[in-house]
Design a protein around this motif. Structure first.
Motif, PDB file in Angstrom:
ATOM      1  N   GLN A   1       9.581   8.391   9.460  1.00 55.14           N
ATOM      2  CA  GLN A   1      10.154   8.714  10.743  1.00 55.14           C
ATOM      3  C   GLN A   1      10.903   7.531  11.359  1.00 55.14           C
ATOM      4  O   GLN A   1      11.225   7.527  12.537  1.00 55.14           O
ATOM      5  N   GLY A   2      11.118   6.495  10.555  1.00 52.30           N
ATOM      6  CA  GLY A   2      11.926   5.376  11.017  1.00 52.30           C
ATOM      7  C   GLY A   2      11.189   4.405  11.908  1.00 52.30           C
ATOM      8  O   GLY A   2      11.777   3.787  12.781  1.00 52.30           O
ATOM      9  N   SER A   3       9.892   4.241  11.691  1.00 52.11           N
ATOM     10  CA  SER A   3       9.123   3.330  12.519  1.00 52.11           C
ATOM     11  C   SER A   3       9.469   1.885  12.217  1.00 52.11           C
ATOM     12  O   SER A   3      10.002   1.551  11.178  1.00 52.11           O
ATOM     13  N   SER A   4       9.114   1.032  13.144  1.00 50.71           N
ATOM     14  CA  SER A   4       9.294  -0.401  12.945  1.00 50.71           C
ATOM     15  C   SER A   4       8.418  -0.884  11.806  1.00 50.71           C
ATOM     16  O   SER A   4       7.290  -0.440  11.661  1.00 50.71           O
ATOM     17  N   PRO A   5       8.911  -1.812  10.955  1.00 61.71           N
ATOM     18  CA  PRO A   5       8.138  -2.252   9.808  1.00 61.71           C
ATOM     19  C   PRO A   5       7.046  -3.244  10.189  1.00 61.71           C
ATOM     20  O   PRO A   5       6.923  -4.308   9.594  1.00 61.71           O
ATOM     21  N   THR A   6       6.268  -2.938  11.180  1.00 65.67           N
ATOM     22  CA  THR A   6       5.141  -3.771  11.565  1.00 65.67           C
ATOM     23  C   THR A   6       3.953  -2.862  11.821  1.00 65.67           C
ATOM     24  O   THR A   6       4.029  -1.945  12.618  1.00 65.67           O
TER      25      THR A   6
ATOM     26  N   PRO B   1      15.306  -3.321  -7.535  1.00 67.12           N
ATOM     27  CA  PRO B   1      15.870  -4.406  -6.715  1.00 67.12           C
ATOM     28  C   PRO B   1      15.655  -4.187  -5.224  1.00 67.12           C
ATOM     29  O   PRO B   1      15.364  -5.142  -4.491  1.00 67.12           O
ATOM     30  N   ALA B   2      15.786  -2.947  -4.747  1.00 71.15           N
ATOM     31  CA  ALA B   2      15.563  -2.673  -3.322  1.00 71.15           C
ATOM     32  C   ALA B   2      14.109  -2.916  -2.945  1.00 71.15           C
ATOM     33  O   ALA B   2      13.810  -3.445  -1.865  1.00 71.15           O
ATOM     34  N   LEU B   3      13.178  -2.539  -3.823  1.00 68.19           N
ATOM     35  CA  LEU B   3      11.760  -2.779  -3.556  1.00 68.19           C
ATOM     36  C   LEU B   3      11.463  -4.270  -3.491  1.00 68.19           C
ATOM     37  O   LEU B   3      10.738  -4.739  -2.603  1.00 68.19           O
ATOM     38  N   LEU B   4      12.029  -5.034  -4.428  1.00 70.82           N
ATOM     39  CA  LEU B   4      11.806  -6.477  -4.424  1.00 70.82           C
ATOM     40  C   LEU B   4      12.399  -7.118  -3.178  1.00 70.82           C
ATOM     41  O   LEU B   4      11.834  -8.080  -2.642  1.00 70.82           O
ATOM     42  N   GLN B   5      13.513  -6.580  -2.688  1.00 71.48           N
ATOM     43  CA  GLN B   5      14.102  -7.116  -1.466  1.00 71.48           C
ATOM     44  C   GLN B   5      13.192  -6.832  -0.271  1.00 71.48           C
ATOM     45  O   GLN B   5      13.030  -7.688   0.613  1.00 71.48           O
ATOM     46  N   LYS B   6      12.586  -5.652  -0.231  1.00 74.73           N
ATOM     47  CA  LYS B   6      11.619  -5.347   0.831  1.00 74.73           C
ATOM     48  C   LYS B   6      10.459  -6.333   0.792  1.00 74.73           C
ATOM     49  O   LYS B   6      10.008  -6.841   1.834  1.00 74.73           O
ATOM     50  N   ALA B   7       9.959  -6.578  -0.410  1.00 76.62           N
ATOM     51  CA  ALA B   7       8.853  -7.518  -0.550  1.00 76.62           C
ATOM     52  C   ALA B   7       9.257  -8.908  -0.049  1.00 76.62           C
ATOM     53  O   ALA B   7       8.524  -9.547   0.719  1.00 76.62           O
ATOM     54  N   TYR B   8      10.424  -9.354  -0.472  1.00 74.50           N
ATOM     55  CA  TYR B   8      10.913 -10.678  -0.068  1.00 74.50           C
ATOM     56  C   TYR B   8      11.006 -10.774   1.461  1.00 74.50           C
ATOM     57  O   TYR B   8      10.556 -11.749   2.065  1.00 74.50           O
ATOM     58  N   ASP B   9      11.558  -9.746   2.084  1.00 78.70           N
ATOM     59  CA  ASP B   9      11.771  -9.762   3.532  1.00 78.70           C
ATOM     60  C   ASP B   9      10.462  -9.776   4.306  1.00 78.70           C
ATOM     61  O   ASP B   9      10.416 -10.263   5.448  1.00 78.70           O
ATOM     62  N   HIS B  10       9.391  -9.254   3.727  1.00 77.81           N
ATOM     63  CA  HIS B  10       8.123  -9.144   4.440  1.00 77.81           C
ATOM     64  C   HIS B  10       7.110 -10.217   4.041  1.00 77.81           C
ATOM     65  O   HIS B  10       5.971 -10.195   4.501  1.00 77.81           O
TER      66      HIS B  10
ATOM     67  N   ASP C   1       9.824   3.417   0.849  1.00 78.40           N
ATOM     68  CA  ASP C   1      10.225   3.594   2.246  1.00 78.40           C
ATOM     69  C   ASP C   1      10.132   2.248   2.963  1.00 78.40           C
ATOM     70  O   ASP C   1       9.768   1.229   2.372  1.00 78.40           O
ATOM     71  N   GLU C   2      10.451   2.271   4.262  1.00 83.28           N
ATOM     72  CA  GLU C   2      10.303   1.048   5.048  1.00 83.28           C
ATOM     73  C   GLU C   2       8.832   0.631   5.103  1.00 83.28           C
ATOM     74  O   GLU C   2       7.946   1.469   5.219  1.00 83.28           O
ATOM     75  N   TRP C   3       8.594  -0.668   5.027  1.00 82.53           N
ATOM     76  CA  TRP C   3       7.235  -1.183   5.029  1.00 82.53           C
ATOM     77  C   TRP C   3       6.707  -1.315   6.451  1.00 82.53           C
ATOM     78  O   TRP C   3       7.450  -1.661   7.377  1.00 82.53           O
ATOM     79  N   LEU C   4       5.405  -1.092   6.601  1.00 80.99           N
ATOM     80  CA  LEU C   4       4.769  -1.134   7.913  1.00 80.99           C
ATOM     81  C   LEU C   4       3.715  -2.232   8.001  1.00 80.99           C
ATOM     82  O   LEU C   4       2.773  -2.139   8.771  1.00 80.99           O
TER      83      LEU C   4
END
Length: 366
Positions: free
Chosen positions: A54-59, A203-212, A179-182
């Motif tokens: 639902q597009g929640s903030s990734p926190t 690659p998109a999953l690894l970028q999510k991991a890197y960002d978080h 999906d977006e990480w929470l």
């Protein structure tokens, strides 16, 4: 060309006594929104459904998570096997007790392989936040939570099959890791085992991991290469003559074309993907895992027996999974499974697969 040093690519041979350095590149081969209070320290059963769709903030917070409700326990059934209802078809394996036992057996096999180590990355001695992607039965997350009682360990999976009673420092999320990480942006260790071959966009999953991740944090990807090898010519060269190879090759084709749009044999390619995501100190340790009880060394024979059974059960499940090799008749499926089982039990064939342990670190200066 990838820039990780050839000395970082280590193949642990079957005799458990020698390490072979590989040249660079050879490693390539909806629930109702009832709010859950995540800070409830009295609850030993921390289990929530992430609301990332639902597009929640990734926190992670009470405002972007909902409590686990009965609807998430609904399942679909096919050929007598049970599958998750959340995001149906995203993961082709069942989630019933037979599959859970297979997953726990693979966990034991991994511990035998690594001599009891849950990960090989040189993580700081007191990590504060750990996430296990595709946690499955949650056994890895629970064991690691026991080992690091001061760390908050989060397991994420499509299926709510984790045990009800867990250490107080474990949370389980029902969510799609693509999906977006929470889970905040300060993770010290991202762990994923038997996961990347099921991911559509690694690659998109690894970028999510890197960002978080926190600067200096580590990611570890543990995956089989899903290709049979042999060092003594005892394995038939033509996969039509060795059903195990035929099954692995067929799965690779079906994975990409019909089922997931994923790369069944992505494991050898993860090093370059990690570097492209921004990770440094990328390295790989690669183990040979026997297929069957043919090794003379007792520990390897045990590992090979685990692998034989894991493949045997996987073949039986995948040959009947919705959307995979479904064009076969039941009679053809039974015959094929029997041929694979016979090949798995043939100790005259000394085949093995490679198990890749990739590590990468987020730069301290990031």
């Amino acid at each position: 060309m990838s820039s990780y040093a050839s000395s970082d690519l280590v193949l642990v041979d079957l005799d458990w006594g020698s390490e072979i350095n590989l040249a660079e590149g050879e490693c390539e081969q909806a629930a109702p929104p009832s709010i859950s209070d995540l800070a409830d320290s009295d609850s030993l059963y921390n289990f929530i459904v992430a609301d990332s769709a639902q597009g929640s903030s990734p926190t992670a917070s009470p405002s972007n998570s909902v409590s686990l409700t009965s609807s998430i326990y609904q399942h679909s059934y096919h050929h007598g096997r049970r599958y998750q209802k959340f995001r149906p078809g995203r993961y082709p394996m069942p989630n019933d007790q037979t599959e859970q036992d297979r997953e726990d057996m693979k966990h034991i096999m991994m511990l035998e392989l690594t001599e009891g180590e849950y990960f090989l990355a040189p993580v700081d001695g007191s990590p504060k936040k750990i996430i296990d992607l595709g946690t499955g039965t949650g056994v890895w997350a629970i064991d690691v939570a026991d080992k690091y009682p001061n760390a908050q360990v989060t397991g994420v999976d499509l299926s709510p099959i984790q045990p009800a009673w867990t250490p107080p420092n474990v949370n389980f999320y029902v969510d799609d890791i693509e999906d977006e990480w929470l889970n905040g942006r300060d993770i010290d260790l991202v762990h994923a085992r038997h996961v990347t071959p099921f991911v559509r966009d690694v690659p998109a999953l690894l970028q999510k991991a890197y960002d978080h991740m926190t600067p200096g944090g580590w990611i570890e990807l543990q995956d089989l290469g899903h290709e049979a090898f042999c060092d003594d010519l005892s394995m038939p060269a033509n996969n039509e003559d060795y059903p195990v190879s035929h099954f692995l090759d067929t799965s690779c084709e079906v994975w990409a074309a019909a089922a997931l749009g994923a790369d069944f044999r992505v494991a050898p390619k993860l090093g370059q993907m990690l570097e492209e995501a921004g990770f440094v100190n990328v390295s790989c340790k690669t183990f040979k895992v026997p297929i069957g009880a043919w090794p003379k060394q007792p520990k390897l024979r045990t590992i090979g027996t685990y692998m034989q059974l894991a493949i045997d059960l996987a073949i039986a499940a995948l040959c009947r999974a919705p959307g995979l090799i479904s064009q076969w008749t039941e009679e053809e499926t039974v015959v094929y499974i029997a041929k694979c089982k016979k090949a798995l039990e043939d100790d005259s064939v000394h085949s093995y697969m490679l198990f890749y342990f990739w590590q990468g670190q987020k730069p301290l200066a990031s």
